[in-house]
Design a protein around this motif. Structure first.
Motif, PDB file in Angstrom:
ATOM      1  N   THR A  85       0.852  -1.188   0.000  1.00  0.00           N
ATOM      2  CA  THR A  85       0.000   0.000   0.000  1.00  0.00           C
ATOM      3  C   THR A  85       0.888   1.238   0.000  1.00  0.00           C
ATOM      4  OG1 THR A  85      -1.611  -1.145   1.397  1.00  0.00           O
ATOM      5  CG2 THR A  85      -1.855   1.223   1.203  1.00  0.00           C
TER       6      THR A  85
ATOM      7  N   SER B 100       0.686   4.780   9.189  1.00  0.00           N
ATOM      8  CA  SER B 100      -0.603   5.314   8.766  1.00  0.00           C
ATOM      9  C   SER B 100      -0.904   6.609   9.497  1.00  0.00           C
ATOM     10  CB  SER B 100      -1.718   4.300   9.033  1.00  0.00           C
ATOM     11  OG  SER B 100      -1.799   4.002  10.405  1.00  0.00           O
TER      12      SER B 100
ATOM     13  N   SER C 191       3.415  -1.173   8.815  1.00  0.00           N
ATOM     14  CA  SER C 191       2.618  -0.061   8.287  1.00  0.00           C
ATOM     15  C   SER C 191       2.930   1.252   8.989  1.00  0.00           C
ATOM     16  CB  SER C 191       1.125  -0.334   8.479  1.00  0.00           C
ATOM     17  OG  SER C 191       0.737  -1.524   7.859  1.00  0.00           O
TER      18      SER C 191
ATOM     19  N   SER D 136       2.351   0.427   3.529  1.00  0.00           N
ATOM     20  CA  SER D 136       2.446  -0.897   4.142  1.00  0.00           C
ATOM     21  C   SER D 136       3.390  -1.774   3.347  1.00  0.00           C
ATOM     22  CB  SER D 136       1.077  -1.573   4.188  1.00  0.00           C
ATOM     23  OG  SER D 136       0.182  -0.832   4.956  1.00  0.00           O
TER      24      SER D 136
ATOM     25  N   ARG E 265      -1.324   6.008   4.128  1.00  0.00           N
ATOM     26  CA  ARG E 265      -0.847   4.689   4.555  1.00  0.00           C
ATOM     27  C   ARG E 265       0.229   4.146   3.622  1.00  0.00           C
ATOM     28  NH1 ARG E 265      -3.083   0.786   7.902  1.00  0.00           N
ATOM     29  NH2 ARG E 265      -2.439  -1.327   7.447  1.00  0.00           N
TER      30      ARG E 265
END
Length: 144
Positions: free
Chosen positions: A25, A47, A45, A32, A30
């Motif tokens: 991602t 975020s 991650s 990831s 975000r």
């Protein structure tokens, strides 16, 4: 968030993980990365929530076993959480048991990122086989 993302990507490279190849991602809110350590699959991650950046490492442990095993499994997970897990906890995510560590990203440094990734991976690698053997359920590394 960009500076934290750069820090995380630097640690991933140090650990022998290509950030570009492991990225799952990449949005404004975000970033990831998926990686495997031992038998554990991890999701690292960064975020943005509530105008703050957070750093999170989660490992998929097992898929839930048959419903008649849930109560015993949940009790065991709570006992493990209370029994001295440091900076991590077992949790449920839909029909999966995960191990998670999360903190605000403010003042995060590379050593802490590396330690968190290594710690979550080691705990997950220790308990995934044990929990699958004791309660049934597919190992997280074997899950889709």
């Amino acid at each position: 968030m960009r500076s934290v993302t750069d820090l995380v990507e630097g640690v991933l490279q140090k650990l022998g993980v290509d950030p570009a190849a492991s990225r799952v991602t990449a949005t404004d809110d975000r970033h990831s990365y998926s990686l495997k350590r031992g038998s554990a699959r991890l999701l690292v991650s960064i975020s943005n929530r509530d105008e703050r950046a957070y750093f999170r490492v989660a490992a998929l442990i097992i898929e839930l076993p048959a419903p008649e095993r849930h109560e015993a499994l949940f009790r065991r997970l709570l006992e493990l959480n209370a029994g001295g897990l440091v900076n991590a906890a077992f949790a449920l995510d839909a029909d999966r048991v995960i191990l998670v560590s999360e903190r605000p990203a403010a003042d995060l440094d590379a050593d802490e990122i590396e330690q968190t990734i290594r710690h979550v991976a080691a705990v997950a690698d220790t308990f995934d086989d044990r929990l699958a053997h004791e309660f049934g359920g597919k190992l997280g590394a074997d899950a889709k």
